[in-house]
Enzyme design. Structure first.
Site: not given
Length: 552
Positions: A227, A254, A340
């Site tokens: 992330s 991601d 996610h």
């Protein structure tokens, strides 16, 4: 009637001069307007309003494109300028962030056994400014080094960080450094965490250069970031290059999209393919619109993997509202992070030598659900165009955007299977859905078959001469020539009503079934005009067919 006095003109002139002194010289047009304001009776009200508008516009422009700066010793200075600078900030101080670098190393079979029962490895704290402390630590410059970065609201000793760390240590003899920048990444202000990311990247770069000075090969350094941590990894890679080195690999799990999807964002403030010799990215929660996903959808690496299309993941119940709420309030809920966080699970599973996340190119892909899931891209060509998602990505030659399907539950790693049914030309036009259940190795894999033609898919139309196809994911290595020389398929046809509620044909005739695994092994059923009927009275009993490896 508007009355204008000299005192009023002087007030406006003073305001303009004050703005000039505080904000810099106003544009020439503004100076001319101020001069006219100072001229008494001839001045018109419209002129005064224009002067005031220009003063205020000038102030607002300077505020929005203003410059903010802060310097932190040997880490250098940080600047914020340009568009939307009023919404951005410089990073907080190193003293406030208290970034920690924990070193973990292999301790032999005993340590591996302890990890298996939940005993934590002991960590050494590294100092990114101290070559001497690094040289006295257990850091081994002859070994590959893995650096792990958590994301927003994460921790260096969090569950995912521990899982990746232990998986690496169990797999190979490496140095693992877990970066804990939780003070800089904590909520509730996401934009503050984005600002702090740049400082953390410079701290990392300093440590990496110290490692190289100790004898580490830059090509053996691999950063894995999730992330917002993936964006930090990219920044760190760029900072290391400014010092004359280029690290071997960055894996982005991601990468965060919010504030990083903007066109024109400087390359040194985000992850891209220039940040390392090899950059691979796993997209699991991207979106075509800004508010529907926590991750980037656009490709940013040498190879970008899109499991299940790179958006909503099977088995997850993410909502548009969850992502939108985060964009507006910067508050996130774990129930909204399923897709996610799936990137982390997929990468960890790839560390298992028995797992193979084979990914396929799909040139001209317009919609994952219409193109890839029907098996239209289920080929590697000469074998060089496919890739393998996860730890083994550099070992395959596939580059660019690659697609694959995964299982909906753990283990997500499985065997991708394509099934196609060729409808007989003599079959009547009908509407409905064909289901095929493949029985193998005491398990069942189900396919929902439909046409990839746009009109036929939307209307569930089945006509003579069509091919119905789909991809599903079976248990890993469960369908092979050695294990399953014979397969059995159970077919069910469920018709749908036509216009005005008219029941369409309740049967479909097929000529051939072909089952293909991801290793290009095939099974066939050959039988012209084989009829699959729908029956209310027999509870839609399936038609059972035998498949073997003899070509039709």
């Amino acid at each position: 009637m508007f009355v204008f006095s000299l005192s009023s003109a002087l007030i406006y002139l003073a305001a303009a001069r004050l703005a000039s002194g505080l904000l810099g010289e106003p544009p020439p047009a503004l100076s001319e307007e101020v001069a006219r304001v100072a001229m008494p009776p001839e001045v018109q009200p419209g002129n005064i309003r224009r002067v005031l508008d220009q003063v205020l516009s000038h102030m607002l422009f300077k505020h929005r494109s203003g410059r903010k700066s802060v310097c932190y010793g040997l880490l250098g200075c940080f600047h914020v300028s340009g568009k939307l600078a009023h919404l951005r900030s410089v990073p907080e101080s190193p003293e406030k962030l208290e970034t920690k670098f924990y070193l973990y190393t292999n301790g032999g079979p005993e340590t591996r056994e302890q990890r298996s029962i939940g005993v934590e490895d002991e960590a050494e704290m590294l100092d990114y400014f101290s070559y001497q402390k690094l040289s006295l630590s257990h850091f081994d410059p002859t070994k590959p080094t893995k650096i792990l970065l958590h994301g927003y609201k994460g921790r260096g000793d969090g569950t995912n960080a521990r899982r990746i760390r232990n998986a690496f240590l169990d797999r190979e003899n490496v140095n693992v450094i877990s970066v804990d920048w939780s003070n800089g990444a904590k909520g509730p202000n996401y934009l503050r965490a984005v600002a702090n990311a740049e400082l953390v990247a410079r701290q990392m770069a300093r440590l990496i250069v110290e490692m190289i000075a100790l004898g580490a090969n830059p090509k053996d350094i691999h950063i894995v970031g999730f992330s917002l941590g993936a964006q930090v990894a990219g920044m760190a890679g760029g900072e290391v290059q400014k010092m004359g080195f280029k690290i071997g690999r960055i894996t982005g799990l991601d990468p965060a999209s919010f504030t990083f999807e903007r066109a024109g964002l400087d390359a040194d403030k985000r992850l891209d393919l220039t940040d390392a010799e090899f950059v691979d990215v796993i997209h699991t929660d991207g979106s075509l619109i800004w508010s529907d996903g926590f991750g980037l959808l656009a490709p940013v690496g040498h190879v970008d993997f899109y499991p299940n299309g790179g958006q909503d993941q099977p088995g997850c119940k993410d909502s548009y509202v969850g992502a939108l709420t985060f964009q507006l309030t910067q508050n996130m809920n774990s129930t909204h992070l399923c897709s996610h966080a799936r990137a982390v699970d997929l990468f960890i599973e790839s560390l298992d030598p028995s797992c193979q996340f084979l990914a396929f190119p799909c040139p001209g892909l317009r919609q994952y659900g219409r193109d890839f899931t029907h098996g239209n891209c289920f080929t590697c060509g000469d074998g060089s165009s496919c890739g393998e998602m996860g730890i083994k990505a550099p070992q395959r030659s596939g580059r660019g955007a690659l697609y694959l399907a995964t299982r909906a539950t753990k283990p997500y790693c499985g065997q991708q299977i394509r099934t196609s049914v060729e409808i007989s030309p003599s079959s009547k036009l009908t509407r409905g859905t064909m289901y095929l259940q493949l029985h193998h190795s005491s398990t069942v894999t189900t396919f929902e078959l439909s046409s990839s033609r746009l009109g036929s898919q939307a209307l569930d139309m089945i006509s003579g001469g069509q091919e119905l196809s789909a991809i599903a994911v079976a248990n890993a290595h469960s369908i092979t020539s050695e294990k399953t020389p014979i397969l059995y398929a159970a077919l069910i046809f469920r018709p749908k009503t036509g216009p005005a509620g008219v029941i369409t044909s309740q049967q479909v005739m097929l000529d051939r079934i072909t089952v293909t695994n991801q290793d290009k092994q095939r099974w066939y059923f050959c039988g012209g005009n084989t009829t699959v009927k729908y029956s209310n009275t027999q509870k839609n009993k399936p038609l059972i067919l035998k498949l073997d490896q003899i070509r039709c």
